[in-house]
Design an enzyme around this catalytic site. Structure first.
Site, short mmCIF file in Angstrom:
data_model
loop_
_atom_site.label_atom_id
_atom_site.label_comp_id
_atom_site.label_asym_id
_atom_site.label_seq_id
_atom_site.Cartn_x
_atom_site.Cartn_y
_atom_site.Cartn_z
CB SER A 115 -1.07 0.05 1.33
OG SER A 115 -1.25 1.50 1.47
CD GLU A 138 -2.22 5.14 4.50
OE1 GLU A 138 -1.85 5.36 5.99
OE2 GLU A 138 -2.73 6.13 4.06
CE1 TYR A 192 -4.02 -1.68 5.55
CE2 TYR A 192 -2.91 0.45 5.01
CZ TYR A 192 -3.56 -0.97 4.45
OH TYR A 192 -3.77 -1.30 3.17
N1 GDD Z 1 -12.41 7.14 6.09
C1 GDD Z 1 -12.40 8.48 6.37
N2 GDD Z 1 -13.48 8.97 6.82
N3 GDD Z 1 -11.36 9.25 6.11
C2 GDD Z 1 -11.71 10.50 6.28
C3 GDD Z 1 -12.63 11.16 6.74
C4 GDD Z 1 -13.77 10.36 7.13
O1 GDD Z 1 -14.96 10.77 7.64
N4 GDD Z 1 -12.78 12.54 6.93
C5 GDD Z 1 -11.32 12.84 6.21
N5 GDD Z 1 -11.06 11.61 6.09
C6 GDD Z 1 -9.44 11.51 5.25
C7 GDD Z 1 -8.46 10.62 6.09
O2 GDD Z 1 -7.87 11.29 7.22
C8 GDD Z 1 -7.76 10.47 5.09
O3 GDD Z 1 -6.60 11.21 4.94
C9 GDD Z 1 -8.26 10.33 3.56
O4 GDD Z 1 -9.47 10.83 4.05
C10 GDD Z 1 -8.51 8.90 3.14
O5 GDD Z 1 -8.92 8.03 3.88
P1 GDD Z 1 -9.74 6.67 3.66
O6 GDD Z 1 -10.49 6.60 2.61
O7 GDD Z 1 -10.07 6.02 4.78
O8 GDD Z 1 -8.16 5.66 3.07
P2 GDD Z 1 -6.93 5.86 3.34
O9 GDD Z 1 -5.94 6.78 2.55
O10 GDD Z 1 -6.66 6.04 4.86
O11 GDD Z 1 -6.55 4.35 2.97
C11 GDD Z 1 -7.00 3.55 2.07
O12 GDD Z 1 -5.88 3.57 1.01
C12 GDD Z 1 -4.87 2.97 1.18
C13 GDD Z 1 -3.92 3.15 -0.05
O13 GDD Z 1 -3.20 4.26 0.20
C14 GDD Z 1 -7.55 2.11 2.37
O14 GDD Z 1 -7.81 1.39 1.16
C15 GDD Z 1 -6.06 1.50 2.73
O15 GDD Z 1 -6.58 0.11 3.13
C16 GDD Z 1 -4.94 1.46 1.57
O16 GDD Z 1 -3.68 0.65 1.72
#
Ligand code: GDD
Length: 328
Positions: free
Chosen positions: A127, A129, A151
């Site tokens: 990822s 991440e 994670y």
């Molecule tokens: N989930 C979520 N919910 N994220 C929020 C929110 C909310 O209410 N508000 C703001 N965010 C911001 C998070 O703080 C983060 O910076 C961004 O939105 C994206 O969050 P996510 O959609 O939860 O994805 P992620 O980037 O943390 O992780 C995803 O992508 C990775 C690849 O880089 C996941 O799918 C991981 O499993 C994957 O590895």
């Protein structure tokens, strides 16, 4: 008939990949944990061609048994605790499933092996991440890691171990460093789907507001359907390797909001969105943008769905999905 074994079959990528491989003539096995897993029915209905195999990433003997039973040509390890926010509260579980789960899967592949002239090929879902507090922009296969969540740390462990098993035991093991990838099958807890789904519910009068955390975060968002093709391509190469899979573009959560509310026809998102500290993370990944040049040059892979098309596809799906639910 080539055979594939997929962990994380009930997740967004597992479902896209199963569909893709089935279209290519594969026999697809999907691993599922637990007794009477409620998602099994969903998978059986949606994809009757998938053969469900019991197994758990926290139980090595179950993985060995699953591979012995299915004798796959290709193993795709997509199973994980994949929600970054949750990993802060359940760090030990995340380390066990997302981190040690890779070790167990690699051990199972090493033990079962496959035919000597056709050893099992292994794909690890790594990822972006792992880049976390990024050391360079854009991020490539050579960019050092600085994970910002349990994670991310677990994924770094899984990535290094995949490389190590390749170098130590000659396994055909690839690590795909995938940047965020979304679509209508995305879980409702992830920000993109939370936005498109809640906006659709607001439009239909089911919900009053959308509550979010940090909307300044920037991500390189692509379409999951495009990304599973890259996983498969990695396992078709002559030599195993690691690849960044990304679009090469970055957008903020705020841009995602603007586009969604515009497409739903609700006007300015500010009238519908509230921020709540509970959705902020203890440590944030501020900016991700990947350089997919290696995947383009060596795999011939390019993303086909643009950012705007992706948002449009998700909005359209959620408007239809929520209005159908209303009618039921
Ligand atoms: N989930 C979520 N919910 N994220 C929020 C929110 C909310 O209410 N508000 C703001 N965010 C911001 C998070 O703080 C983060 O910076 C961004 O939105 C994206 O969050 P996510 O959609 O939860 O994805 P992620 O980037 O943390 O992780 C995803 O992508 C990775 C690849 O880089 C996941 O799918 C991981 O499993 C994957 O590895």
């Amino acid at each position: 008939m080539p055979t594939a074994f997929i962990t994380g079959i009930t997740g967004q990528d597992g479902r896209h990949l199963a569909e893709f491989l089935h279209g290519k003539g594969y026999k697809v096995y999907g691993m599922m944990k637990g007794q009477h897993n409620p998602r099994a029915e969903m998978i059986r209905e949606e994809f009757p061609f998938i053969e469900i195999v019991p197994g758990d990433l926290t139980d090595l003997s179950s993985l060995v048994a699953a591979l012995e039973q299915t004798q796959p040509d290709e193993v795709y390890n997509l199973g994980a605790i994949s929600f970054v926010a949750m990993s802060f509260n359940q760090a030990e579980l995340t380390a066990n499933v997302t981190g040690l789960g890779v070790l167990r899967m690699l051990e199972a592949v090493r033990m079962v092996g496959g035919a000597t002239n056709n050893p099992i090929r292994f794909y690890q879902a790594s990822s972006s991440e792992m880049f976390g507090k990024v050391r360079e922009v854009p991020q490539t296969e050579m960019t050092p890691f600085h994970p910002r969540s349990p994670y991310g740390v677990a994924k770094v462990f899984g990535h290094h171990l995949t490389v190590n098993y390749r170098e130590s035991y000659g396994l055909f093991a690839c690590s795909g460093i995938l940047f965020n990838h979304e679509g209508p099958r995305r879980g409702l807890e992830f920000v993109t789907r939370k936005i498109t789904n809640t906006a659709a519910r607001i439009k239909l009068g089911i919900e009053k507001e959308l509550v979010l955390g940090n909307i300044d975060a920037k991500r390189d968002w692509g379409f999951a359907g495009d990304y599973v093709k890259a996983m498969w391509l990695m396992l078709q190469q002559r030599e195993p390797d690691d690849y960044v899979i990304a679009t090469g573009e970055t957008h903020s959560v705020e841009e995602f909001l603007t586009l969604t509310f515009d497409k739903v026809g609700l006007g300015d998102w500010r009238a519908h969105v509230r921020q709540d500290p509970k959705f902020f993370r203890p440590a944030e990944v501020d900016l991700l943008i990947g350089d997919p040049s290696k995947a383009k040059n060596q795999l011939g892979w390019v993303p086909e769905v643009s950012f705007e098309q992706l948002v449009g596809m998700m909005v359209e799906h959620d408007l239809r999905y929520e209005s159908d639910r209303l009618k039921r």
